[in-house]
Write an enzyme that holds these catalytic residues in place. Structure first.
Site, PDB file in Angstrom:
ATOM      1  CG  HIS A  98       0.897   5.370   4.215  1.00 17.95           C
ATOM      2  ND1 HIS A  98       0.028   5.278   5.266  1.00 17.95           N
ATOM      3  CD2 HIS A  98       1.697   4.272   4.285  1.00 17.95           C
ATOM      4  CE1 HIS A  98       0.287   4.168   5.957  1.00 17.95           C
ATOM      5  NE2 HIS A  98       1.300   3.542   5.382  1.00 17.95           N
ATOM      6  CG  HIS A 155      -0.313  -0.111   2.545  1.00 13.48           C
ATOM      7  ND1 HIS A 155       0.188  -1.299   3.017  1.00 13.48           N
ATOM      8  CD2 HIS A 155      -0.102   0.799   3.526  1.00 13.48           C
ATOM      9  CE1 HIS A 155       0.681  -1.125   4.240  1.00 13.48           C
ATOM     10  NE2 HIS A 155       0.525   0.144   4.576  1.00 13.48           N
TER      11      HIS A 155
END
Ligand code: ZN
Length: 151
Positions: free
Chosen positions: A104, A102
């Site tokens: 941010h 992922h």
């Protein structure tokens, strides 16, 4: 390693766990971080499970970064955020907590006091406000990717 059925981000992508979904498309999902460090802190993930950037195919990582970059641009250009962090952590020594790749996206609305300063639990009220701020982000991302994104 836990099975993919246990991965919270896989569950969010499959709609089996609650999240405030900001954007879906191009095999990528973006949703609000449950423990934001700033208003609008969100995560961009590939819909398929990859542990981290180190085992994500480059074409897929490119799409994730393209969507994250477009959202960062939305924060700066459309919402006037004076700063934005884009960040990924690979491995627990680097601070990775959820082992599904992922990125941010962290808008900064004022001077950064410390990277994780201000981390808190996302409230429903804050989530609704951010979702309102991001109302136009889907079409903005599509336009950005169509013009110059990774495909
Ligand atoms: Zn996963």
């Amino acid at each position: 390693l836990r099975g993919l059925s246990e991965c919270i981000f896989c569950k969010i992508v499959r709609g089996e766990a609650d999240a405030y979904i900001v954007y879906r498309g191009h095999g990528v999902t973006a949703f609000l971080d449950k423990f934001p460090v700033s208003k609008g802190h969100l995560l961009v993930v590939p819909d398929e499970h990859y542990e981290s950037i180190h085992d994500t195919p480059l074409a897929k990582a490119c799409r994730v970064w393209a969507v994250a970059s477009a959202i960062a641009k939305y924060y700066r250009v459309k919402l006037g955020a004076p700063g934005v962090n884009l960040l990924t952590n690979s491995g627990s020594y680097a601070g990775q907590v959820i082992f599904h790749f992922h990125v941010h996206v962290i808008p900064r609305w004022g001077p950064m006091r410390g990277f994780f300063a201000g981390r808190h639990s996302l409230t429903e009220e804050e989530a609704r406000e951010v979702m309102g701020m991001l109302e136009g982000v889907g079409s903005f991302v599509e336009e950005e990717l169509a013009r110059e994104g990774c495909t």
